[in-house]
Design an enzyme around this catalytic site. Structure first.
Site, mmCIF file in Angstrom:
data_model
loop_
_atom_site.group_PDB
_atom_site.id
_atom_site.type_symbol
_atom_site.label_atom_id
_atom_site.label_comp_id
_atom_site.label_asym_id
_atom_site.label_seq_id
_atom_site.Cartn_x
_atom_site.Cartn_y
_atom_site.Cartn_z
ATOM 1 C CG HIS A 47 -3.624 -0.717 -2.340
ATOM 2 N ND1 HIS A 47 -4.161 0.550 -2.447
ATOM 3 C CD2 HIS A 47 -3.463 -0.956 -1.020
ATOM 4 C CE1 HIS A 47 -4.292 1.063 -1.236
ATOM 5 N NE2 HIS A 47 -3.872 0.172 -0.350
ATOM 6 C CE LYS A 79 -7.319 0.421 0.417
ATOM 7 N NZ LYS A 79 -7.596 1.615 1.204
ATOM 8 C CB SER A 125 -0.940 -0.003 1.199
ATOM 9 O OG SER A 125 -0.223 -0.102 2.413
#
Ligand code: PLP
Length: 383
Positions: free
Chosen positions: A209, A239, A181
């Site tokens: 991610h 995300k 991250s």
């Protein structure tokens, strides 16, 4: 209470002396643009990589679900909060990740806090990459397992440690981010998968991610030229999907165990049905427009070329600065130029590695990416 307030004030002033006191800033986001404390800035600090939080189909699905079902879930999933949209979303996630089943949690953080203690306990081992996300560490601590960190992405070190410790524990978990991250690099998942299997350890990959942006949108497990053996694929809906929530994709028996034993699922209210509907709509977009998934990485690579940095591996690009004050100054300089690039400081990153963490979106205009690349090269890195 006097002693309580004195304690809080003392802690805060010590943190302020080290430039480590944090403050919340009013931010109103309109996709990649922000009203940040009254300034309009182009953000390179959001994780909404595909800009799906603004996608008309995602917004329409959310609004329709609110009109039909209201807002809050009203209770835990095991009581009356298990809306049928959960089953639909879990089927879609499992299909996307190629697993038998999936389980949705309240957030990515809550997922790891639930998953890890449901699988390992105080007699067991958790081998963890030193740069893995805070919620992996929190889950392992909550499990009261023996935690053994290995040097970042260092397979040889991980193997030595597994060899040394594995025999002392009935069960072992190896835990890593898929895409790191704060560093943007990928874990060597094919090798980690083989190593874990060899030692009869269970590999947990946190793909917060990776989903939506690498591996053709399917995440880091699919970003390699060979199939990767990862029995526990967790991640977040907050995300690239642009929504909110977390998930685990795994075998049917592991998922059934989660729904019976994961405390953050049992003792916390279910997600609002609208978040489930929004996540399903976001997955539709990712599956129907696979080319879109490649754009954040392409933009990150356009930036790294322009800034004269090594090729980006993911949409996250760290600009290493070192000292906290220098990282804050670099962030202020970019803000004066109309960019938001938040400085990341310890303890989020190790001491001496304060940085700007840039994240690239499918929606960033190319000329702004190039302007940012020039600024970083000439005025932040002084090349
Ligand atoms: C690697 C990683 N895992 C988990 C999380 C937590 O996910 P969530 O924001 O859904 O709680 C984050 C970020 O917040 C993350 O970067």
């Amino acid at each position: 209470m006097r002693s309580l307030d004195d304690f809080a004030a003392g802690k805060l002033s010590a943190l302020a002396d080290m430039n480590l006191k944090r403050s919340l800033v009013h931010s109103v986001r309109h996709g990649i643009w922000l009203d940040h404390n009254g300034h309009r800035l182009l953000s390179f600090s959001c994780n909404d990589y595909l800009n799906l939080s603004q996608h008309p189909a995602v917004k329409a699905a959310t609004i329709a679900a609110i009109e039909r079902y209201g807002v809050g879930a009203g209770a835990s999933r095991l009581v009356t909060g298990n809306h049928p949209l959960y089953a639909e979303l879990e089927t879609r996630l499992a299909r996307l990740k190629g697993t038998e089943a999936a389980c949705v949690f309240g957030s990515g953080y809550l997922a790891n806090l639930g998953i890890i203690p449901a699988l390992v306990g105080q007699d067991d081992l958790v081998l963890v990459d030193e740069l893995a996300h805070a919620c992996i560490w929190a889950g392992a601590r909550l499990a009261r397992a023996t935690i053994v960190p290995y040097r970042h992405n260092d397979l040889a070190h991980a193997e030595v440690l597994l060899g040394e410790h594995r025999g002392r524990h009935p069960r072992a978990l190896v835990a890593t981010d898929g895409v790191f991250s704060m560093d943007g690099d990928l874990a060597p998942l094919p090798e980690l998968g083989r190593m874990a299997r060899q030692f009869d350890a269970w590999l947990l990959v946190d793909d917060a991610h990776g989903l939506g942006v690498v591996g053709g949108g399917r995440g880091s497990v699919f970003a390699f030229s060979e199939p990767v053996d990862v029995p526990l694929q967790m991640g977040t809906l907050s995300k690239a999907l642009g929504v909110y929530g977390g998930y685990l994709c795994a075998s049917q028996s592991v998922i059934d165990l989660m729904k019976t034993r994961a405390r953050t699922l049992i003792y916390s209210t279910g997600l609002p049905p609208a978040m489930l509907a929004a996540s399903i709509a976001a997955i539709d977009v990712i599956e129907c427009e696979p080319d879109h998934a490649g754009l954040p990485l392409a933009n990150a690579r356009a930036f790294t070329r322009r800034a004269d940095l090594p090729d980006a591996q993911s949409p996250i690009v760290p600009i290493m600065i070192g000292e906290v004050e220098a990282a804050l100054a670099a962030s202020r300089l970019l803000e004066e130029e109309g960019f938001l690039a938040v400085a990341i400081r310890p303890p989020t990153v190790p001491d001496g590695t304060a940085r700007l963490r840039l994240s690239f979106s499918a929606a960033h205009p190319r000329y702004e990416i190039e302007r940012l690349g020039d600024l970083i090269r000439t005025r932040v890195l002084n090349n």
